[in-house]
Write a protein that holds these residues in place. Structure first.
Motif, PDB file in Angstrom:
ATOM      1  N   ALA A 133       4.872  85.549  37.661  1.00  0.00           N
ATOM      2  CA  ALA A 133       5.443  84.246  38.182  1.00  0.00           C
ATOM      3  C   ALA A 133       5.903  83.672  36.762  1.00  0.00           C
ATOM      4  O   ALA A 133       6.931  82.797  36.977  1.00  0.00           O
ATOM      5  N   ALA A 167       1.457  80.647  40.322  1.00  0.00           N
ATOM      6  CA  ALA A 167       2.431  80.886  41.197  1.00  0.00           C
ATOM      7  C   ALA A 167       2.903  79.691  41.924  1.00  0.00           C
ATOM      8  O   ALA A 167       3.993  79.468  41.989  1.00  0.00           O
ATOM      9  N   GLY A 220       5.162  77.894  39.432  1.00  0.00           N
ATOM     10  CA  GLY A 220       6.400  78.603  39.291  1.00  0.00           C
ATOM     11  C   GLY A 220       7.529  78.267  40.439  1.00  0.00           C
ATOM     12  O   GLY A 220       8.794  78.232  40.243  1.00  0.00           O
ATOM     13  N   ALA A 252      10.117  83.607  44.112  1.00  0.00           N
ATOM     14  CA  ALA A 252       8.798  83.045  43.499  1.00  0.00           C
ATOM     15  C   ALA A 252       7.510  82.768  44.675  1.00  0.00           C
ATOM     16  O   ALA A 252       6.716  82.533  44.221  1.00  0.00           O
ATOM     17  N   TYR A 280       5.045  85.584  45.250  1.00  0.00           N
ATOM     18  CA  TYR A 280       3.836  85.398  44.167  1.00  0.00           C
ATOM     19  C   TYR A 280       2.682  84.303  44.762  1.00  0.00           C
ATOM     20  O   TYR A 280       1.539  84.829  44.640  1.00  0.00           O
TER      21      TYR A 280
END
Lengths: 593, 593
Positions: free
Chosen positions: A315, A410, A413, A428, A431
């Motif tokens: 991530a 994550a 991210g 993204a 994740y």
């Protein structure tokens, strides 16, 4: 796209997690540094070039149950067979069954990379390795001879059957029953849920390890036995025999790890075979099944921790790449033409550095835990006990801190990606969806905290944890002694946070000593995080102090300072929650009634 | 299943957010307390009985694009029509167009409940209300006469078209173009992305508000104009005319809010009509479009904040219900038969109380912001300016703190559910998936922090924020003066945290004054959270001090104490990050290159 950070991983193993000590202790046998590097490099290549490109399709297609058979995502079966042909399945398995008996440190590093490529894919082999370990330690010669070589080669996979609808964290109440057949074998009856990779099309046979209760077993956890229950029985010549009386009833529809089939397994309802009951073979002794599971529980928990590290790494890479490419607005001080890349905005840069620090901190903690496991195996007497305790102490922290970091990183991210982060095709969001299970399975992070406080702190009457804190203090002092301005306030911040850890530890040990268990448990999760943060600071500092001569020293020192001056300030609040939080919790508890 | 917490909401409005002051100021006109309660009660009933049961189907089916038309989930069209028949769409709209001109405080309370039922459903009407507000404030008499009544009744819905692929947070670079037709109308050409409820089957017409640039417009944000672009043109008699040249090209595949269609809209590519170009009408003046958008931006941000509160409330209810029902293990001190409900485990109880505290803190902040909006409308001169500033100051905090709470609380909710939390059918995962967009849209929380620090702190040379901090200190002193032991250390903790807030505020104002913008921005997000936490502590204390006579005083005091003694300890670290974090960020920035 994810690229395995092989150099960073090798650095952490060697300069932070103690690979040199391990080599001196003989953990690596005749394995030279060149070969270690070559193994890491090839594991990284496989993760980057072969696993990662199939991660997305696995998420999108998921594994599906069609006419009682599980169809895995496109390309995954071939991926698995390429992976076992590389010999990766037997990395730590005994040589006598075809394994390579490589150290655990190498294994966790490789696991990290495969999980970064696809956590859903890497999860299957992880469970097989757990089954191999249980069988190797506790299985009879007959079971080992019949099953182990094929499980080590990867020709057959394994699964772990613990959970039942009413028995999750608390296995003492499980109901699956086993009946003695009189010929040494057993018949198993019952339903298991949440069985990861319980059914699939990767291999011709699947070797289930199943916890069940004998008719005359004592109640609770002391009445649980472990059985090996193969999908297909095995003939004397090793060929596959009749289908055993078990099947996958359904798959769960999950938030993430869609490629990994999560099965409800039914044993002994008469769907297959002439007689009802799945044929099983006892592993270890009757009513000692939980002990067999526990021998591998610690490694499984560390393996889940690696998933947290893995997702955090992937991530972070993705977010940094996006932040350098996406332009929007003009950051303060931006002198370029037009809009600045969003990485120039201080808030975005801070988020990315936090992601990096949490990732590398988690990685170091997890590798240090694997190091302790290796040292325990390679040592004897007092030293073995010391390292066994160290790995026991580190396991809940590695599992919880790394999996929380996986979720948090994550989520950060997604935030860095802005609106694009919410769109599934960006990748993204996957994740976060994948990461979210890791703080839950193999013992929720709350259970890890209970384990840490009530079972690990008291090891050797607290001397293990106190000795460890002393080692951390040595790191802080080494930073101070280095006199390098680039460390900023690292030494002082680390000292303060270590003092917080020490105070919280003393308080908890005193509370446990006085029998104030509920009070100690009230702050267990805060304590666990406090410990993880201090370790993050200390291990990043250790990395910063290491003169690896690879041109990345400055970056390591800068990241260490960033973590010390930004993340470690939290330890005071966490310590406070441990030491003073129990009363307000007790006083407010009635609100929930 | 969600049940609207009408009593809790009414309490927060009346005793925490200042409804009595507002009533005295005439905000509620002739609306008595009985009627206020009746409105809240009916909004809650609708959310509980009609919206919430359709939330899951919306998530599962999603909205789908079929042959250019968007099909919304089963039952949603009827739900919408029931909702507008209840008069809810015109709650705050002008009476002259059929609205009820009710106070904003009531509106946000009702929005919270509908969003708890289904955030994806409630989002559509929220955007229509924004469009109504923009049109009412800036539209010509012709536009108002033609469109407003039907938008207020809900017969037609609206949408907001801002984002383009390269222009998200930075609207200055948008490229959609508008050409003058010579008859006062315009032709619009371009592509807009992420258009929420841009196309659907709820209503016969959809009124798009579109930002575009005229051929001779100055570059940047000063060259943007706002246009009303209806899906169907409207004849002089008010009936629907020709289809306008615009369409929905595709829907996004999102992490959450699946029921809400997120459209890519194409304007003026000749798909409809004889001549290329979607016909649009100017709203406000040419090149002043962004100012028009800004007038409603604050309310839209608060509306998104309500989504955070809404998800946090729903996730908390669900987790508490599960924790009381699910049994597992034996908690310390558990004297019942067999396993204890997991709520008895201290870690679970702590998590649930944290969820409650964050939810109620977010709610109070958001309602206080709505109160300030109402007071500004009802006041004149200096008082109006004061309340305008107060609402401006509170808006970024309400948006960011509540949406972060939405994500955090939803994630905690999954954790409380253990393995079941990861299974989609349980419903806990949906809350996290839905909540995750709220910190992103209507200005990411990072942008809210920039707004808070660079635009809101300097209001009236810092006197607004300093005055507010003074009010918070009064609350802490009132707690101290109450001498109620049940408050524990609340007063002292609150004082300390307020001092942290004050120090961070002073530091930021000084940095801004010295032109050290980058340094100020480095800690903006930490400051924003610090402010939100202090407000949480102060508003919970205000609630605890209020003798509402409803038998819940003790619970409020206990929750306030829990928050003060557990959550407020974080403010020191956040203050530290503001005041000392910039150097280490600057020093580490190069790592990301």
């Amino acid at each position: 796209m994810y690229k395995a950070p092989v150099d960073e991983i090798a650095f952490t193993l060697k300069h932070v997690a103690g690979m040199a000590d391990a080599a001196n202790a003989g953990v690596f046998g005749e394995l030279g540094e060149d070969l270690v590097d070559a193994i890491l490099s090839e594991a990284g290549r496989f993760a980057t070039d072969e696993v990662a490109p199939l991660g997305e399709v696995g998420d999108r297609q998921g594994s599906r149950l069609i006419d009682g058979a599980v169809k895995t995502p496109e390309g995954w079966r071939d991926l698995y067979h390429n992976w076992i042909q590389g010999g990766w399945n037997g990395l730590t398995a005994p040589e006598v069954f075809g394994g390579q008996e490589l150290p655990h440190m190498l294994h966790v590093a490789a696991m990290e990379m495969w999980n970064s490529g696809s956590m859903a894919f890497a999860l299957g082999p992880t469970l097989t390795m757990g089954a191999i370990e249980a069988l190797d330690r506790h299985g009879s010669d007959f079971l080992k001879a019949t099953f182990l070589s094929k499980m080590v080669s990867g020709e057959w996979m394994g699964s772990m059957n613990l959970t039942e609808p009413h028995a999750g964290s608390d296995l003492g109440v499980l109901k699956t029953r086993a009946e003695r057949c009189g010929d040494g074998s057993y018949r198993i009856f019952g339903q298991k849920i949440f069985i990861t990779w319980g059914e699939h099309d990767f291999t011709d046979n699947i070797i289930h390890l199943v916890l069940a209760r004998l008719p005359d077993a004592p109640a609770g956890t002391k009445g649980i036995s472990l059985f090996l229950v193969p999908k297909f029985l095995v003939n004397e010549d090793g060929s596959l025999g009749a289908r055993n009386d078990l099947f996958c009833h359904s798959l769960e529809h999950k938030l993430g790890i869609h490629g990994s089939p999560t099965c409800t397994m039914i044993y002994g309802d008469g769907k297959f075979g002439d007689e009802k009951g799945a044929i099983g073979y006892l592993v270890g002794e009757e009513n000692r099944g939980l002990a067999c599971m526990f021998t591998m529980m610690n490694n499984a928990r560390l393996a889940v921790g690696m998933q947290g590290v893995a997702i955090a790494e992937a991530a972070t890479q993705k977010a940094i790449a996006y932040a350098k490419e996406r332009t929007q607005g003009r950051a303060p001080g931006w002198s370029g033409q037009g809009m600045s890349p969003i990485v120039e905005h201080p808030d975005v840069a801070r988020t990315l550095l936090t992601m990096k620090a949490l990732t590398q901190g988690s990685r170091a903690i997890a590798y240090a835990c694997a190091h302790a496991v290796d040292m325990a195996h390679a040592s004897e007497g007092e030293a073995a006990r010391h390292w066994q305790e160290r790995s026991s102490l580190l396991t809940p922290i590695a599992k919880s801190f790394a999996t929380d970091a996986g979720v948090d990183v994550a989520s950060m991210g997604i935030q860095v990606h802005g609106g694009m982060g919410f769109i599934e095709e960006t990748g993204a969001a996957r994740y976060l969806r994948d990461a979210r299970i890791a703080p839950i399975y193999e013992g929720t992070n709350g259970i890890q905290a209970i384990d840490l406080v009530t079972r690990k702190l008291p090891l050797s009457e607290g001397r293990q944890v106190r000795g460890f804190i002393g080692e951390l203090r040595d790191v802080a002092q080494a930073v101070a002694a280095s006199n390098r301005q680039e460390f900023g306030e690292t030494a002082a911040r680390l000292e303060t946070s270590i003092a917080d850890l020490e105070e919280a530890t003393d308080w908890l040990l005193a509370a446990l000593g006085d029998g104030r268990t509920a009070e100690a448990l009230a702050g267990a999760t805060a304590y666990q995080r406090l410990f993880g943060l201090v370790l993050t600071g200390a291990y990043l500092a250790k990395g910063g102090l290491a003169g690896a001569g690879d041109g990345k020293e400055e970056a390591r020192v800068a990241l260490c300072r960033f973590a010390a001056e930004n993340l470690l300030a939290e330890t005071a609040a966490l310590k406070d929650r441990v030491v003073t939080g129990a009363d307000s919790l007790a006083a407010a508890r009635f609100i929930l009634d």
